[in-house]
Scaffold this active site. Structure first.
Site, PDB file in Angstrom:
ATOM      1  N   SER A 145      10.245   4.691  94.012  1.00 31.28           N
ATOM      2  CA  SER A 145      10.363   3.310  93.535  1.00 31.28           C
ATOM      3  C   SER A 145       9.010   2.669  93.795  1.00 31.28           C
ATOM      4  CB  SER A 145      11.427   2.582  94.366  1.00 31.28           C
ATOM      5  OG  SER A 145      11.288   1.183  94.246  1.00 31.28           O
ATOM      6  N   TYR A 158      15.574   1.236 102.418  1.00 32.55           N
ATOM      7  CA  TYR A 158      15.360   1.793 101.072  1.00 32.55           C
ATOM      8  C   TYR A 158      13.899   2.174 100.886  1.00 32.55           C
ATOM      9  CZ  TYR A 158      15.206   1.897  95.942  1.00 32.55           C
ATOM     10  OH  TYR A 158      15.026   2.267  94.624  1.00 32.55           O
TER      11      TYR A 158
HETATM   12  N1  LIG Z   1      16.731   0.700  88.224  1.00 37.24           N
HETATM   13  C1  LIG Z   1      15.581   0.404  88.813  1.00 37.24           C
HETATM   14  O1  LIG Z   1      14.945  -0.607  88.518  1.00 37.24           O
HETATM   15  C2  LIG Z   1      15.020   1.325  89.861  1.00 37.24           C
HETATM   16  C3  LIG Z   1      13.834   0.949  90.498  1.00 37.24           C
HETATM   17  C4  LIG Z   1      13.297   1.785  91.457  1.00 37.24           C
HETATM   18  C5  LIG Z   1      13.910   2.995  91.749  1.00 37.24           C
HETATM   19  N2  LIG Z   1      15.060   3.336  91.122  1.00 37.24           N
HETATM   20  C6  LIG Z   1      15.687   4.614  91.490  1.00 37.24           C
HETATM   21  O2  LIG Z   1      16.149   5.279  90.337  1.00 37.24           O
HETATM   22  C7  LIG Z   1      17.243   6.129  90.690  1.00 37.24           C
HETATM   23  C8  LIG Z   1      18.365   5.940  89.686  1.00 37.24           C
HETATM   24  O3  LIG Z   1      18.898   4.641  89.851  1.00 37.24           O
HETATM   25  P1  LIG Z   1      19.493   3.788  88.643  1.00 37.24           P
HETATM   26  O4  LIG Z   1      18.633   2.621  88.489  1.00 37.24           O
HETATM   27  O5  LIG Z   1      19.800   4.640  87.489  1.00 37.24           O
HETATM   28  O6  LIG Z   1      20.849   3.244  89.351  1.00 37.24           O
HETATM   29  P2  LIG Z   1      22.396   3.505  89.083  1.00 37.24           P
HETATM   30  O7  LIG Z   1      22.724   3.180  87.670  1.00 37.24           O
HETATM   31  O8  LIG Z   1      23.109   2.771  90.158  1.00 37.24           O
HETATM   32  O9  LIG Z   1      22.567   5.080  89.291  1.00 37.24           O
HETATM   33  C9  LIG Z   1      22.540   5.655  90.561  1.00 37.24           C
HETATM   34  C10 LIG Z   1      23.116   7.048  90.479  1.00 37.24           C
HETATM   35  O10 LIG Z   1      23.061   7.646  91.787  1.00 37.24           O
HETATM   36  C11 LIG Z   1      24.337   8.162  92.121  1.00 37.24           C
HETATM   37  N3  LIG Z   1      24.631   8.099  93.542  1.00 37.24           N
HETATM   38  C12 LIG Z   1      24.540   7.015  94.370  1.00 37.24           C
HETATM   39  N4  LIG Z   1      24.997   7.343  95.582  1.00 37.24           N
HETATM   40  C13 LIG Z   1      25.380   8.648  95.533  1.00 37.24           C
HETATM   41  C14 LIG Z   1      25.940   9.553  96.468  1.00 37.24           C
HETATM   42  N5  LIG Z   1      26.225   9.191  97.725  1.00 37.24           N
HETATM   43  N6  LIG Z   1      26.193  10.813  96.072  1.00 37.24           N
HETATM   44  C15 LIG Z   1      25.941  11.215  94.811  1.00 37.24           C
HETATM   45  N7  LIG Z   1      25.421  10.401  93.876  1.00 37.24           N
HETATM   46  C16 LIG Z   1      25.148   9.132  94.233  1.00 37.24           C
HETATM   47  C17 LIG Z   1      25.292   7.265  91.370  1.00 37.24           C
HETATM   48  O11 LIG Z   1      26.528   7.919  91.207  1.00 37.24           O
HETATM   49  P3  LIG Z   1      27.876   7.472  91.943  1.00 37.24           P
HETATM   50  O12 LIG Z   1      28.638   6.765  90.914  1.00 37.24           O
HETATM   51  O13 LIG Z   1      28.452   8.756  92.366  1.00 37.24           O
HETATM   52  O14 LIG Z   1      27.512   6.576  93.099  1.00 37.24           O
HETATM   53  C18 LIG Z   1      24.569   7.067  90.049  1.00 37.24           C
HETATM   54  O15 LIG Z   1      24.834   8.161  89.200  1.00 37.24           O
HETATM   55  C19 LIG Z   1      17.605   5.790  92.136  1.00 37.24           C
HETATM   56  O16 LIG Z   1      17.066   6.772  92.996  1.00 37.24           O
HETATM   57  C20 LIG Z   1      16.908   4.460  92.373  1.00 37.24           C
HETATM   58  O17 LIG Z   1      16.567   4.252  93.725  1.00 37.24           O
HETATM   59  C21 LIG Z   1      15.633   2.542  90.200  1.00 37.24           C
END
Ligand SMILES: NC(=O)c1ccc[n+]([C@@H]2O[C@H](COP(=O)([O-])OP(=O)(O)OC[C@H]3O[C@@H](n4cnc5c(N)ncnc54)[C@H](OP(=O)(O)O)[C@@H]3O)[C@@H](O)[C@H]2O)c1
Length: 268
Positions: A145, A158
């Site tokens: 991130s 985080y």
């Molecule tokens: N969106 C942004 O702006 C942003 C910015 C910086 C970094 N990121 C990073 O990008 C990545 C993807 O995030 P996203 O934005 O797509 O968010 P998201 O829509 O909330 O997706 C997160 C994914 O991670 C899975 N996950 C969370 N906890 C888990 C667990 N304990 N075991 C297995 N799976 C788990 C969730 O599935 P479950 O339903 O099973 O929980 C979901 O599929 C993350 O690593 C996040 O930190 C995102």
């Protein structure tokens, strides 16, 4: 799918596949002809994503597991290798965010965030890496991130968990480039997903709120295209987002300015 897809004949494992960036990547990889193992903790969500792949869904394998409990991960990886023969790409996308001040965050919550974002990710990576070394090829991808490159308010655990991923994956690369292993780290800014809704507050409960800044972020589909291009070009770091990425450059080139403004930026 056509046999002309750039991923035809390739296998990919994508965590975080039930939502957001991971889900969008599944659709792109399947569209490009790959066979894709999809993981998260949400079996219903994974089934929905598989079904949404339409005619490509026969190349989608559901492999749910909890990133916070990877005690059976070696058996899961061995099973996938037995079925598919190899894993060409491992995309560690799954993760969880945080919204709580340092002094109100209990240590068990810091540990939980690390279990999911760091230890869960490296456990799967280690189990897959062994096979990639044997096959003398493979591309490992981790998701950091922008706050994995600097501290940011309300994200102490985080930010730390994401910063730890950089140290781990850079080391993986340096040790294994001789085995033809590639490593990329995705550095997203704001991508319009549910990440802030699932972010944990000081009680360890989901906030259920969409951040204002995040709502104006780029779409997961656009993020997936940028990420695939970065992987194809074997980029060490893949920056994904909009003008908020400027903070990365400010932190590196003009740290005093970063420390003056970073606590005034709207949350990502
Ligand atoms: N969106 C942004 O702006 C942003 C910015 C910086 C970094 N990121 C990073 O990008 C990545 C993807 O995030 P996203 O934005 O797509 O968010 P998201 O829509 O909330 O997706 C997160 C994914 O991670 C899975 N996950 C969370 N906890 C888990 C667990 N304990 N075991 C297995 N799976 C788990 C969730 O599935 P479950 O339903 O099973 O929980 C979901 O599929 C993350 O690593 C996040 O930190 C995102």
């Amino acid at each position: 799918m056509s046999q002309n897809g750039i991923m035809y004949g390739k296998t990919a494992w994508i965590t975080g596949a039930s939502s957001g960036i991971g889900e969008a990547l599944v659709y792109q990889f399947v569209k490009e002809g790959a066979t894709v193992i999809i993981s998260s903790n949400d079996i219903q969500g994974l089934r929905r994503v598989k079904a949404a792949c339409g005619s490509g869904s026969s190349r989608v394998i559901i492999a749910p597991f909890d990133l916070a409990d990877t005690s059976d991960i070696t058996a899961l990886v061995d099973e996938q290798i037995k079925n598919l023969g190899k894993i060409d790409y491992l995309l560690n996308i799954g993760g969880i965010s945080q919204r709580s001040r340092v002094e109100e965050t209990p240590l068990w919550l810091d540990r939980k965030i690390f279990e999911i974002n760091y230890f869960g990710t490296i456990a799967l990576t280690k189990a897959v890496l062994i096979h990639m070394i044997k096959q003398r090829s493979g591309h490992l991808v981790a998701t950091s991130s922008i706050s994995g490159r600097f501290g940011f308010p309300l994200r102490s655990g985080y930010s730390a968990s994401k910063q730890a991923l950089h140290g781990f994956f850079e080391t993986v690369f340096l040790e294994n480039k001789k085995h033809n292993i590639r490593v990329s780290v995705i550095i997203p800014g704001r991508v319009r997903t549910n990440i802030s809704l699932h972010a944990l507050n000081a009680e360890g409960k989901e906030t259920g709120q969409m951040d204002e800044g995040l709502a104006g972020g780029i779409s997961p589909e656009k993020a997936a295209l940028i990420i695939i291009k970065g992987i194809m070009n074997n980029k060490k770091e893949i920056l994904v987002g909009g003008k908020e990425l400027l903070l990365l450059h400010i932190r590196r080139l003009c740290p005093w300015l970063f420390f003056r403004i970073a606590d005034k930026v709207k949350p990502t």
